[in-house]
Design a protein around this motif. Sequence first.
Motif, PDB file in Angstrom:
ATOM      1  N   ASP A  38      22.010   4.084  -1.217  1.00  0.00           N
ATOM      2  CA  ASP A  38      21.732   3.690   0.161  1.00  0.00           C
ATOM      3  C   ASP A  38      23.038   3.818   0.930  1.00  0.00           C
ATOM      4  O   ASP A  38      24.122   3.655   0.356  1.00  0.00           O
ATOM      5  CB  ASP A  38      21.222   2.232   0.213  1.00  0.00           C
ATOM      6  N   LEU A  39      22.929   4.095   2.213  1.00  0.00           N
ATOM      7  CA  LEU A  39      24.138   4.154   3.048  1.00  0.00           C
ATOM      8  C   LEU A  39      24.887   2.828   2.963  1.00  0.00           C
ATOM      9  O   LEU A  39      26.112   2.800   3.064  1.00  0.00           O
ATOM     10  CB  LEU A  39      23.745   4.399   4.517  1.00  0.00           C
ATOM     11  N   GLY A  54      15.771  -0.149   1.492  1.00  0.00           N
ATOM     12  CA  GLY A  54      15.439  -1.145   2.514  1.00  0.00           C
ATOM     13  C   GLY A  54      14.198  -1.929   2.133  1.00  0.00           C
ATOM     14  O   GLY A  54      13.942  -2.193   0.954  1.00  0.00           O
ATOM     15  N   PHE A  55      13.400  -2.289   3.138  1.00  0.00           N
ATOM     16  CA  PHE A  55      12.210  -3.108   2.914  1.00  0.00           C
ATOM     17  C   PHE A  55      11.266  -2.483   1.898  1.00  0.00           C
ATOM     18  O   PHE A  55      10.714  -3.159   1.029  1.00  0.00           O
ATOM     19  CB  PHE A  55      11.481  -3.308   4.255  1.00  0.00           C
ATOM     20  N   GLU A  56      11.073  -1.148   2.014  1.00  0.00           N
ATOM     21  CA  GLU A  56      10.093  -0.490   1.144  1.00  0.00           C
ATOM     22  C   GLU A  56      10.562  -0.355  -0.310  1.00  0.00           C
ATOM     23  O   GLU A  56       9.740  -0.194  -1.214  1.00  0.00           O
ATOM     24  CB  GLU A  56       9.745   0.912   1.678  1.00  0.00           C
ATOM     25  N   THR A  78       3.925  11.498   1.973  1.00  0.00           N
ATOM     26  CA  THR A  78       3.046  10.387   2.343  1.00  0.00           C
ATOM     27  C   THR A  78       3.378   9.889   3.745  1.00  0.00           C
ATOM     28  O   THR A  78       4.535   9.581   4.039  1.00  0.00           O
ATOM     29  CB  THR A  78       3.119   9.240   1.308  1.00  0.00           C
ATOM     30  N   ARG A 123       0.837  -1.225   0.000  1.00  0.00           N
ATOM     31  CA  ARG A 123       0.000   0.000   0.000  1.00  0.00           C
ATOM     32  C   ARG A 123       0.857   1.254   0.000  1.00  0.00           C
ATOM     33  O   ARG A 123       0.454   2.299  -0.519  1.00  0.00           O
ATOM     34  CB  ARG A 123      -1.027  -0.029   1.119  1.00  0.00           C
ATOM     35  N   TYR A 170       8.149   9.537   9.469  1.00  0.00           N
ATOM     36  CA  TYR A 170       7.016   8.897  10.146  1.00  0.00           C
ATOM     37  C   TYR A 170       6.811   9.434  11.557  1.00  0.00           C
ATOM     38  O   TYR A 170       5.926   8.988  12.267  1.00  0.00           O
ATOM     39  CB  TYR A 170       7.238   7.376  10.220  1.00  0.00           C
ATOM     40  N   VAL A 204       8.723   9.391   1.462  1.00  0.00           N
ATOM     41  CA  VAL A 204       8.067   8.256   2.104  1.00  0.00           C
ATOM     42  C   VAL A 204       8.546   8.054   3.543  1.00  0.00           C
ATOM     43  O   VAL A 204       7.816   7.582   4.403  1.00  0.00           O
ATOM     44  CB  VAL A 204       8.358   6.964   1.285  1.00  0.00           C
ATOM     45  N   GLY A 205       9.784   8.440   3.816  1.00  0.00           N
ATOM     46  CA  GLY A 205      10.441   7.972   5.041  1.00  0.00           C
ATOM     47  C   GLY A 205       9.992   8.611   6.340  1.00  0.00           C
ATOM     48  O   GLY A 205      10.045   7.964   7.380  1.00  0.00           O
ATOM     49  N   LYS A 228      22.891  -2.861  -0.404  1.00  0.00           N
ATOM     50  CA  LYS A 228      21.431  -2.759  -0.550  1.00  0.00           C
ATOM     51  C   LYS A 228      21.070  -2.021  -1.832  1.00  0.00           C
ATOM     52  O   LYS A 228      20.132  -2.404  -2.537  1.00  0.00           O
ATOM     53  CB  LYS A 228      20.834  -2.024   0.647  1.00  0.00           C
TER      54      LYS A 228
HETATM   55  N1  LIG Z   1       4.928   6.770   4.470  1.00  0.00           N
HETATM   56  C1  LIG Z   1       4.542   5.557   4.762  1.00  0.00           C
HETATM   57  O1  LIG Z   1       3.384   5.195   4.596  1.00  0.00           O
HETATM   58  C2  LIG Z   1       5.567   4.587   5.267  1.00  0.00           C
HETATM   59  C3  LIG Z   1       5.269   3.216   5.313  1.00  0.00           C
HETATM   60  C4  LIG Z   1       6.253   2.342   5.718  1.00  0.00           C
HETATM   61  C5  LIG Z   1       7.491   2.811   6.113  1.00  0.00           C
HETATM   62  N2  LIG Z   1       7.736   4.150   6.096  1.00  0.00           N
HETATM   63  C6  LIG Z   1       9.036   4.698   6.492  1.00  0.00           C
HETATM   64  O2  LIG Z   1       9.911   4.584   5.381  1.00  0.00           O
HETATM   65  C7  LIG Z   1      11.260   4.447   5.845  1.00  0.00           C
HETATM   66  C8  LIG Z   1      11.874   3.229   5.192  1.00  0.00           C
HETATM   67  O3  LIG Z   1      11.203   2.072   5.641  1.00  0.00           O
HETATM   68  P1  LIG Z   1      11.855   0.631   5.433  1.00  0.00           P
HETATM   69  O4  LIG Z   1      10.891  -0.328   6.035  1.00  0.00           O
HETATM   70  O5  LIG Z   1      12.278   0.461   4.016  1.00  0.00           O
HETATM   71  O6  LIG Z   1      13.132   0.772   6.371  1.00  0.00           O
HETATM   72  P2  LIG Z   1      14.494  -0.033   6.261  1.00  0.00           P
HETATM   73  O7  LIG Z   1      15.185   0.158   7.567  1.00  0.00           O
HETATM   74  O8  LIG Z   1      14.242  -1.415   5.776  1.00  0.00           O
HETATM   75  O9  LIG Z   1      15.298   0.742   5.105  1.00  0.00           O
HETATM   76  C9  LIG Z   1      15.791   2.047   5.245  1.00  0.00           C
HETATM   77  C10 LIG Z   1      17.001   2.146   4.342  1.00  0.00           C
HETATM   78  O10 LIG Z   1      17.441   3.505   4.321  1.00  0.00           O
HETATM   79  C11 LIG Z   1      18.871   3.491   4.319  1.00  0.00           C
HETATM   80  N3  LIG Z   1      19.324   4.794   4.776  1.00  0.00           N
HETATM   81  C12 LIG Z   1      19.238   5.322   6.013  1.00  0.00           C
HETATM   82  N4  LIG Z   1      19.725   6.580   6.024  1.00  0.00           N
HETATM   83  C13 LIG Z   1      20.124   6.845   4.752  1.00  0.00           C
HETATM   84  C14 LIG Z   1      20.728   7.976   4.127  1.00  0.00           C
HETATM   85  N5  LIG Z   1      21.019   9.070   4.821  1.00  0.00           N
HETATM   86  N6  LIG Z   1      21.021   7.899   2.809  1.00  0.00           N
HETATM   87  C15 LIG Z   1      20.750   6.778   2.091  1.00  0.00           C
HETATM   88  N7  LIG Z   1      20.179   5.670   2.645  1.00  0.00           N
HETATM   89  C16 LIG Z   1      19.873   5.711   3.949  1.00  0.00           C
HETATM   90  C17 LIG Z   1      19.223   2.338   5.228  1.00  0.00           C
HETATM   91  O11 LIG Z   1      20.541   1.889   5.005  1.00  0.00           O
HETATM   92  C18 LIG Z   1      18.183   1.302   4.830  1.00  0.00           C
HETATM   93  O12 LIG Z   1      18.599   0.474   3.777  1.00  0.00           O
HETATM   94  C19 LIG Z   1      11.171   4.350   7.364  1.00  0.00           C
HETATM   95  O13 LIG Z   1      11.451   5.598   7.912  1.00  0.00           O
HETATM   96  C20 LIG Z   1       9.728   3.950   7.604  1.00  0.00           C
HETATM   97  O14 LIG Z   1       9.243   4.360   8.862  1.00  0.00           O
HETATM   98  C21 LIG Z   1       6.807   5.038   5.675  1.00  0.00           C
END
Ligand SMILES: NC(=O)c1ccc[n+]([C@@H]2O[C@H](COP(=O)([O-])OP(=O)(O)OC[C@H]3O[C@@H](n4cnc5c(N)ncnc54)[C@H](O)[C@@H]3O)[C@@H](O)[C@H]2O)c1
Length: 331
Positions: free
Chosen positions: A164-165, A141-143, A299, A115, A228, A225-226, A169
């Motif tokens: 990505d850092l 990451g996961f998203e 978002t 979603r 939260y 997206v990030g 990944k």
């Molecule tokens: N808006 C939404 O609806 C929604 C939904 C789900 C998750 N999120 C948010 O999205 C973000 C990502 O979620 P995820 O599950 O993929 O997390 P995750 O921890 O699996 O992945 C985050 C990635 O970002 C990388 N990262 C961190 N700082 C960085 C930087 N300065 N430069 C480049 N890469 C960097 C990390 O190495 C990691 O691979 C989280 O903050 C999460 O809370 C938002």
Amino acid sequence: MARQLRLLSASDLNGTLRMQDVLQHVERAFGERGLGRSEMPAKTYLHFPQHDGVLLVMPGSLPQMEQAGVKLISVHTRNPVVHGLPTLLSTIVLISPDTGEPVCIMDGSYVTGMRTGAATGVATKLLARKDSRVLGIIGAGFEGPFQLEAVRHVLQLEKVLVNDLIAEKAKNLAALARGFGLSARACETAEEVVRSCDVLVTATPSDRPIVKDEWMHEGMHLNCVGSYAAGKQEIESAILRRAMVVVDDWEQASHAGEINVPVSNGEFDRSGVYAELPEIAAGLKPGRMDDAAITVFDTTGLAVQDVVTAWAAFRVAEERGLGTVIDALFR
Ligand SMILES: NC(=O)c1ccc[n+]([C@@H]2O[C@H](COP(=O)([O-])OP(=O)(O)OC[C@H]3O[C@@H](n4cnc5c(N)ncnc54)[C@H](O)[C@@H]3O)[C@@H](O)[C@H]2O)c1
């Protein structure tokens, strides 16, 4: 007659949904919300300070679609080290609106990925230039894979750039994109990604801006997206001040989304927001009107996105007989 309760694990759910279908479901949910046909009370928080944890409760209902549910998200930072569990655990309970019975309890991570990707996809469809060909992703990451999957369904992408850092990944996500027949590579810097892309996704938990205003160019579309929680920010506030800004929900975004820091320090306010995405999805306001504009979608994730996506997964699980079924919980 009492309904059965279906339990669906992450592995039961994986692969149940096609992104092209979820894009339609999520766009419909946004449209319903834009027309005032949804209920979505503010997120509620329960704190467990003694365990470094917090529980978020996200209820949502779409009356026209006869769908309701609640997502529970636990964020317990000690989990990986102390309990061997992920920091973030999410569970969705689907409620049948006619009787109030719970009909399904499912792991929420797959639905969240689908979603959240779909929200980016819908926003990109409505706000990005139609001739956008290069997608940039910061945060693999996961998203990340869900974001890629959604954007490639709404644009004729040619190239994907990932930063990505953790370089590994970024390489893995670029390899996934190449598997879709796209040209793709990992970039060492965020700057290289931003300067070269038409559509950008930021999906990191950063609390200081990664994307600089000076790297931006005309006609770009950004999906933030990030962010939260209060204090999180991925792009410089100066970008918001000169962009056409669209949020998913003003209340959520101003407290926890990309705009929360500039709102709290007085650099940005509601007059800088062009629309909530549900208003555009409902046809009440147009999307992009100017090829040269920079558009930003902030978002935070709406409960109605979870509800509509989880019900779609539940229907597939019913058809395929997935998961475990408990007969008549209340008998
Ligand atoms: N808006 C939404 O609806 C929604 C939904 C789900 C998750 N999120 C948010 O999205 C973000 C990502 O979620 P995820 O599950 O993929 O997390 P995750 O921890 O699996 O992945 C985050 C990635 O970002 C990388 N990262 C961190 N700082 C960085 C930087 N300065 N430069 C480049 N890469 C960097 C990390 O190495 C990691 O691979 C989280 O903050 C999460 O809370 C938002």
